[in-house]
Scaffold this active site. Structure first.
Site, PDB file in Angstrom:
ATOM      1  N   ASP A 199      -3.601   4.375   4.977  1.00 25.95           N
ATOM      2  CA  ASP A 199      -2.478   3.640   4.123  1.00 25.95           C
ATOM      3  C   ASP A 199      -3.151   3.213   2.368  1.00 25.95           C
ATOM      4  O   ASP A 199      -3.243   2.996   1.924  1.00 25.95           O
ATOM      5  CB  ASP A 199      -2.064   2.639   4.583  1.00 25.95           C
ATOM      6  CG  ASP A 199      -2.061   1.591   4.750  1.00 25.95           C
ATOM      7  OD1 ASP A 199      -3.326   1.413   4.984  1.00 25.95           O
ATOM      8  OD2 ASP A 199      -1.478   0.473   5.226  1.00 25.95           O
ATOM      9  N   ASP A 200      -4.246   3.778   2.660  1.00 28.65           N
ATOM     10  CA  ASP A 200      -5.468   3.028   1.348  1.00 28.65           C
ATOM     11  C   ASP A 200      -6.359   4.142   1.053  1.00 28.65           C
ATOM     12  O   ASP A 200      -7.066   4.251   0.087  1.00 28.65           O
ATOM     13  CB  ASP A 200      -6.636   1.969   1.650  1.00 28.65           C
ATOM     14  CG  ASP A 200      -7.504   2.186   2.554  1.00 28.65           C
ATOM     15  OD1 ASP A 200      -7.195   3.286   3.743  1.00 28.65           O
ATOM     16  OD2 ASP A 200      -7.942   0.916   3.479  1.00 28.65           O
ATOM     17  N   ARG A 224       1.001  -0.954   0.604  1.00 26.13           N
ATOM     18  CA  ARG A 224       0.202  -0.138  -0.314  1.00 26.13           C
ATOM     19  C   ARG A 224       1.114   0.942  -0.172  1.00 26.13           C
ATOM     20  O   ARG A 224       0.524   2.537  -0.203  1.00 26.13           O
ATOM     21  CB  ARG A 224      -0.952   0.222   1.108  1.00 26.13           C
ATOM     22  CG  ARG A 224      -1.567  -0.964   1.512  1.00 26.13           C
ATOM     23  CD  ARG A 224      -2.794  -1.236   2.317  1.00 26.13           C
ATOM     24  NE  ARG A 224      -3.895  -1.592   1.872  1.00 26.13           N
ATOM     25  CZ  ARG A 224      -4.801  -1.954   2.959  1.00 26.13           C
ATOM     26  NH1 ARG A 224      -4.865  -0.993   4.423  1.00 26.13           N
ATOM     27  NH2 ARG A 224      -6.025  -2.515   3.451  1.00 26.13           N
ATOM     28  N   HIS A 262     -13.680   2.823   1.659  1.00 24.38           N
ATOM     29  CA  HIS A 262     -13.882   2.361   1.125  1.00 24.38           C
ATOM     30  C   HIS A 262     -14.836   1.228   1.769  1.00 24.38           C
ATOM     31  O   HIS A 262     -15.886   0.095   1.011  1.00 24.38           O
ATOM     32  CB  HIS A 262     -12.789   0.934   1.439  1.00 24.38           C
ATOM     33  CG  HIS A 262     -12.809   0.128   2.786  1.00 24.38           C
ATOM     34  ND1 HIS A 262     -11.571   1.313   3.752  1.00 24.38           N
ATOM     35  CD2 HIS A 262     -12.846  -0.554   3.753  1.00 24.38           C
ATOM     36  CE1 HIS A 262     -11.688   0.542   4.699  1.00 24.38           C
ATOM     37  NE2 HIS A 262     -12.507  -0.444   5.060  1.00 24.38           N
ATOM     38  N   ASP A 316     -10.259   6.307  16.400  1.00 25.86           N
ATOM     39  CA  ASP A 316     -11.287   7.720  16.041  1.00 25.86           C
ATOM     40  C   ASP A 316     -12.168   7.880  16.822  1.00 25.86           C
ATOM     41  O   ASP A 316     -12.776   8.508  16.584  1.00 25.86           O
ATOM     42  CB  ASP A 316     -11.769   6.987  14.329  1.00 25.86           C
ATOM     43  CG  ASP A 316     -11.655   5.643  14.339  1.00 25.86           C
ATOM     44  OD1 ASP A 316     -12.692   5.002  14.862  1.00 25.86           O
ATOM     45  OD2 ASP A 316     -12.549   5.165  12.544  1.00 25.86           O
TER      46      ASP A 316
END
Length: 374
Positions: free
Chosen positions: A187-188, A114, A300, A276
């Protein structure tokens, strides 16, 4: 267009549900009541009744449903916050990339899979603003990033404790940096720094600003420990880390009692939620500052094929849903097999002068990718 909306502040405690929950309950009761009224009016008319009576019943139904939809609209405003503005406001505080601290959370097993892609695309144009937080040393990555690669020595597990460990170091590093804005991504994520600057310039960095995108359609509920035996239910919104979120320096400084010097991990354990969610708990439940929702952040967890107007989005992502590819639907210089995440194609559309981009690919876009306004 200003593409974010505010939300009302939550109330805590098991006997005091938040206004969103109350609004949702009222809306459901209204819906049930209107259905009863409508069915009752239709079924109560006797067979062969006079046309005037039927017309009166129809008129009454119309008035009832009109009242219902007006009430529903008001409740939706209560839940979702103020309407979006029809005109783009001017910048409150002009920003440059140097004002940003962008933290990328990753793990060792994704360095090649990634992170190399991010270093090839958006990080390559904003290396000085980007800090990668990982859980192990990587000599090759260290050569490319230098001090902007931060080995947290946290666990590589995808656990609450490991995630909070990394977030704690992201927060502390930002505080010590002196920069105006803290933005966290995974990291995406692809980050369009120009769009990010344009969004954040609508606020002052000394204001209380927490902006991102919730992954849930309702506030999260958690149990807060008050003592050895006493517990309290808390409800609050949080911006999902999978889409990215930002905090102003003014707000981040107010978080220090629950976040600085490792106390973030203690706060996460206190509420027993991941990183988060813990940020949302500190900001909304403890400080009483409402999340500003922005549809410009993407993870995603949503259908990315529906995302349009690529050059205005702040973050993009990719993933799979039931073994199907979930990416933005964008034409570009690379085929899907060559560019399965579509990040390379997006990057060439936004930065067509990139040396490895094969041709003159360009989306209609503002004159500057570093925060220029239309």
């Amino acid at each position: 267009m200003r593409t974010h909306t505010g939300s009302s502040k939550p109330r805590t405690g098991p006997s005091a549900p938040g206004p969103r929950a109350a609004a949702a309950a009222v809306t459901c009761l209204l819906a049930a009541g209107m259905l009863v009224v409508a069915v009752g009016n239709v079924s109560s008319g006797e067979p062969g009744g006079p046309p005037a009576a039927a017309a009166a019943a129809a008129a009454e139904n119309g008035r009832a449903f009109s009242a219902y939809f007006r009430k529903l609209t008001r409740e939706r405003r209560t839940i979702s916050g103020p309407r979006r503005r029809s005109v783009t406001p001017g910048p409150v505080e002009p920003l440059t990339p140097a004002d940003l601290f962008i933290a990328v959370k990753t793990t060792g097993r994704y360095h090649r899979q990634r992170l190399d892609l991010l270093l090839e695309t958006w990080i390559s144009t904003h290396m000085q603003q980007t800090y990668v937080f990982t859980d192990g040393e990587d000599e090759e990555l260290r050569k490319r990033m230098g001090s902007h690669l931060i080995n947290t020595n946290c666990s590589a597990a995808h656990s609450r404790q490991a995630l909070s460990c990394k977030m704690a170091q992201e927060y502390d590093t930002f505080i010590h940096s002196g920069k105006k804005w803290f933005c966290h991504v995974d990291d995406d994520n692809y980050v369009d720094v120009g769009s990010l600057l344009k969004l954040l310039s609508q606020f002052g960095h000394t204001e209380d600003v927490y902006i991102g995108r919730p992954s849930l359609e309702r506030p999260i509920e958690a149990t807060e420990k008050l003592g050895t035996a006493e517990m309290k239910q808390v409800r609050f919104w949080f911006a999902t880390g999978g889409a990215g979120f930002c905090l102003s320096r003014g707000l981040a400084l107010k978080m220090k009692p629950w976040a600085s010097d490792g106390t973030f991990m203690s706060t996460a354990e206190h509420i027993r939620l991941p990183d988060d969610c813990t940020v949302g708990y500190i900001v909304e439940a403890l400080l009483g500052v409402s999340l500003i929702r922005s549809a410009l952040f993407h993870s995603h967890l949503e259908n990315l094929g529906l995302v349009s107007d690529i050059h205005n989005q702040v973050t993009l992502s990719y993933g799979t849903v039931e073994n199907n590819r979930n990416t933005v639907n964008v034409k570009g210089p690379f085929s899907v097999s060559e560019d399965p995440t579509r990040f390379r194609s997006v990057h060439c559309l936004l930065y067509p002068d990139t040396p490895w981009c094969p041709g003159p690919w360009r989306l209609p876009q503002p004159p500057s990718r570093d925060g220029g306004m239309d």
